[in-house]
Design a protein around this motif. Structure first.
Motif, PDB file in Angstrom:
ATOM      1  N   THR A 170      31.458 -14.884  15.063  1.00 12.02           N
ATOM      2  CA  THR A 170      30.008 -15.607  13.934  1.00 12.02           C
ATOM      3  C   THR A 170      28.596 -15.624  13.135  1.00 12.02           C
ATOM      4  O   THR A 170      28.704 -15.621  12.218  1.00 12.02           O
ATOM      5  N   SER A 196      35.178 -13.762  13.035  1.00 11.38           N
ATOM      6  CA  SER A 196      35.369 -13.433  12.029  1.00 11.38           C
ATOM      7  C   SER A 196      36.350 -13.108  11.016  1.00 11.38           C
ATOM      8  O   SER A 196      37.408 -13.315  11.448  1.00 11.38           O
ATOM      9  N   LEU A 217      35.581  -7.622   4.010  1.00 12.13           N
ATOM     10  CA  LEU A 217      35.116  -8.719   5.490  1.00 12.13           C
ATOM     11  C   LEU A 217      35.448  -9.946   3.969  1.00 12.13           C
ATOM     12  O   LEU A 217      35.302  -9.872   3.115  1.00 12.13           O
ATOM     13  N   GLN A 219      30.969 -14.805   4.987  1.00 18.03           N
ATOM     14  CA  GLN A 219      30.362 -14.106   6.762  1.00 18.03           C
ATOM     15  C   GLN A 219      29.430 -13.827   7.092  1.00 18.03           C
ATOM     16  O   GLN A 219      28.919 -12.900   6.371  1.00 18.03           O
TER      17      GLN A 219
END
Length: 715
Positions: free
Chosen positions: A438, A514, A554, A558
């Motif tokens: 992360t 993530s 994604l 993030q």
């Protein structure tokens, strides 16, 4: 792809970025051609390629020392012909007279067949006076390897020989560092007024109202003299071959939606274009121009997308990959016994080992997908004769999963590249920066990817089903192994506070927290519990993932999110389709219809041909999706996405052994009130299905039936 092998943008002669969405591709077998809208090859990403070597890098037409004015250009819907229509700019004075602009129609019509480019240049005079047309071609052959064209630098290369030419033909040659002499030949039907090793000059006399044709051929060996008869014969054969590929299996049509039908036709034609008939059967190559070769993962997923309509693709893919299954350990090839191929390449750089992709196994997911596809194919077709032939390969594949894929001995499949020349990330998101914590840190290996565990679960489950069908006494063991994988994923990847699964585990077993679209693939395999699947679906359908054009790779917010990146925020149609099919597995059919509508809207802006990917910017009213500049177009699993999503929306599952078609709570795409599926083969029977919107429900009406086929509706 890793930075070392990533695709670099090129520049046009004007210095502007030349995105591949502006280039047009033709393909036949291991030969493909990419050109700009004028039909010119200018040495950027374009050219005529045979077996991963560019045998013609330049072919530029000028009329009266100027490039013609472009009227229109495009590839025919069946992907056989490229045609460019143009007209002249003012011609220089000839005999005291000059032709004004716009009186000559210049048509370039081209196709590829049997390792050759065939082209007809037709010139017609629509003016009121006779015209002398000076027409010229600048040409060349650099014999660049596909990886050079993509941007990989080489310290040295072989020797390009001086071109040889006779009255109407030029021959190019190159001796590579691998000792192989590669040649190509460019020939004209008419002898040029002047011919050198890099240019042909013609002078055509065009009486008013008349036309004339020039025929051109280029291939790796000496060309026969081009003429109309050769052109016509090969054109007919090229079109017939494409028609055969397009008509394999069942078809699906929306009779009252011409635009939607055009999308279906284009997608089917793109799959047919990319499919090469190998000795082992049809194989969908990944994409043009960068991936026009057999890829394990891409071939399997494309075959799976098309499985309900055309099982022959899956049979061809399984047979081809089984023949190239690894038998030894190689760090350079990232291979180990039982592992299934990731990619194979021709070309000088692969032959020399400058890149590892001559026969490369650096895909952590392909072996699991191979086994899972075999199970899906057997259920779809009942072809246990093929399964028995492949049984040693399937046993070797699960052997790799247990002995080599489980690097840490923890029951999970993980990867760590064997050599620095290999790919650092070995799932479908194989960019160097696609897997991270992360805070943006890259994980230490070995890395266990979320979706790969789902593929492994599907593989073990498939082996259990196949064992039950064939009488193998290991059924219970394999079923238990599938459940062990399920329990491990639920325990180690689930993040209760996020209501989502971690994208991966690092080498220490720590979660890479993530939030990525990988969880959609997990839904596709049916691993998550119903409650967790519902939470994942809700988040995938939220604004952080849905761009309005599909699901981003994604979530926004993030670390490393970038809507212009290859894997960190872009939209991949096949990724959206896998997630949609996963949602449908848990009963979310209206979500599939929603996502199908978004992908359809995207396709409409890309001339009904979905690219490999596009940027993940938010959809704004009245504005199109933003293209990714070097996406493959066409791409096999992008073209196949619509068919997987349609199967998911319609709730169709097929069991050839039982002779049944099960329709589970079907939903039609928005704006489509009727859909027909014809010539659907189930075992020895064939059935046509008509889906019709009736108020708030979709009903299915079986129509033509041959043999014994049972159609069952579930709500």
């Amino acid at each position: 792809m890793d930075d070392a092998y990533s695709v670099q943008t090129t520049a046009t002669e004007s210095g502007e970025a030349d995105g591949l969405e502006r280039l047009m591709a033709l393909k036949d077998g291991d030969t493909f051609l990419v050109a700009d809208g004028w039909g010119d090859l200018k040495g950027g990403a374009d050219g005529l390629f045979v077996n991963d070597t560019r045998i013609l890098s330049r072919l530029v037409l000028t009329a009266g020392k100027a490039r013609p004015s472009l009227l229109s250009s495009g590839v025919s819907q069946d992907n056989v012909y490229f045609t460019c229509h143009s007209t002249n700019r003012p011609l220089p004075p000839m005999g005291g007279r000059s032709a004004p602009a716009g009186v000559l129609h210049i048509e370039r019509r081209r196709f590829v067949r049997d390792q050759r480019m065939f082209e007809r240049v037709r010139m017609a005079n629509h003016g009121v006076e006779d015209v002398l047309l000076p027409l010229s071609f600048d040409f060349g052959a650099d014999f660049a390897d596909i990886f050079q064209v993509r941007g990989t630098l080489r310290e040295k290369r072989g020797t390009v020989e001086t071109p040889a030419h006779d009255g109407r033909r030029v021959t190019f040659a190159y001796v590579g560092l691998d000792g192989v002499r590669r040649t190509s030949s460019l020939a004209f039907s008419d002898p040029p007024a002047r011919l050198t090793g890099s240019r042909a000059d013609f002078m055509f006399s065009l009486p008013r109202g008349k036309r004339c044709d020039l025929y051109i051929e280029c291939g790796p060996d000496r060309c026969e003299q081009p003429d109309e008869a050769r052109y016509r014969l090969n054109a007919v054969q090229a079109r017939l071959a494409m028609r055969t590929r397009r008509r394999r299996g069942a078809s699906v049509r929306g009779p009252r939606s011409p635009r939607f039908n055009d999308w279906l036709d284009q997608s089917r034609a793109d799959v047919a274009l990319l499919t090469t008939d190998l000795p082992t059967g049809p194989y969908p190559y990944a994409g043009v121009p960068w991936f026009s070769t057999p890829f394990g993962r891409d071939g399997i997923i494309t075959a799976w997308q098309m499985l309900w309509l055309d099982p022959s693709l899956a049979k061809g893919v399984l047979t081809y990959l089984a023949m190239r299954q690894a038998t030894e350990v190689s760090a350079f090839q990232d291979s180990a016994p039982g592992k299934i191929m990731h990619e194979t390449r021709g070309g000088e750089m692969s032959a020399l080992g400058e890149v590892p992709f001559g026969l490369y196994y650096g895909g952590v997911d392909t072996t699991c997908l191979f086994v899972a596809l075999a199970g899906a194919y057997a259920r779809r077709t009942g072809d246990y004769e093929l399964i028995r032939r492949l049984w040693p390969n399937l046993i070797a594949a699960v052997g790799w999963m247990k002995n080599h894929g489980d690097v840490n001995g923890d029951g999970l499949i993980s990867y760590q590249r064997g050599a620095e020349t290999g790919l650092s990330n070995q799932g479908w998101k194989d960019s160097e920066d696609s897997i991270f914590h992360t805070d943006g840190r890259f994980p230490k290996g070995p890395v266990a990817l979320l979706e790969v565990q789902g593929y492994a679960y599907a593989a073990w489950s498939a082996m259990a089903d196949l064992a039950a069908a064939t009488g193998d006494d290991r059924q219970a063991d394999w079923a238990a192994q599938a459940e062990r994988v399920r329990a491990l994923v639920e325990d180690r990847f689930w993040m209760e506070d996020d209501g989502f699964y971690a994208i991966a585990l690092d080498g220490d077993g720590a979660q890479c927290r993530s939030i990525g679209s990988n969880a959609g693939h997990l839904l596709f395999t049916g691993l998550p519990s119903a409650e967790r699947a519902k939470r994942v679906t809700k988040r995938l359908l939220g604004a952080e993932f849905r761009s309005g054009w599909g699901i981003r790779t994604l979530a926004t917010g993030q670390a490393r999110f970038n809507p212009m990146s290859y894997h960190n925020g872009s939209v991949w149609p096949h990724d959206t389709a896998m997630a949609a099919a996963g949602m449908a597995r848990y009963g979310e059919r209206r979500a599939v219809s929603l996502l199908l509508g978004e992908i359809y809207a995207s396709a409409a802006h890309f001339h009904l041909r979905l690219p490999e990917l596009f940027c993940g910017f938010e959809r704004l009213p009245g504005e199109p999706p933003i293209a990714y500049p070097v996406a493959c177009l066409p791409q096999a699993w992008a073209a196949g996405s619509v068919f997987l999503m349609l199967q998911s929306a319609l709730g169709i599952s097929l069991d050839a052994v039982a002779g049944t078609v099960e329709i589970d709570d079907p939903v039609l795409p928005a704006g489509i009130d009727r859909l027909n599926v014809t010539n659907l083969q189930v075992g020895d029977g064939i059935v046509d299905l008509a889906f019709q919107q009736m108020g708030s429900h979709t009903v299915v009406i079986p129509q033509r039936r041959e043999g014994t086929v049972s159609v069952r509706t579930v709500r």
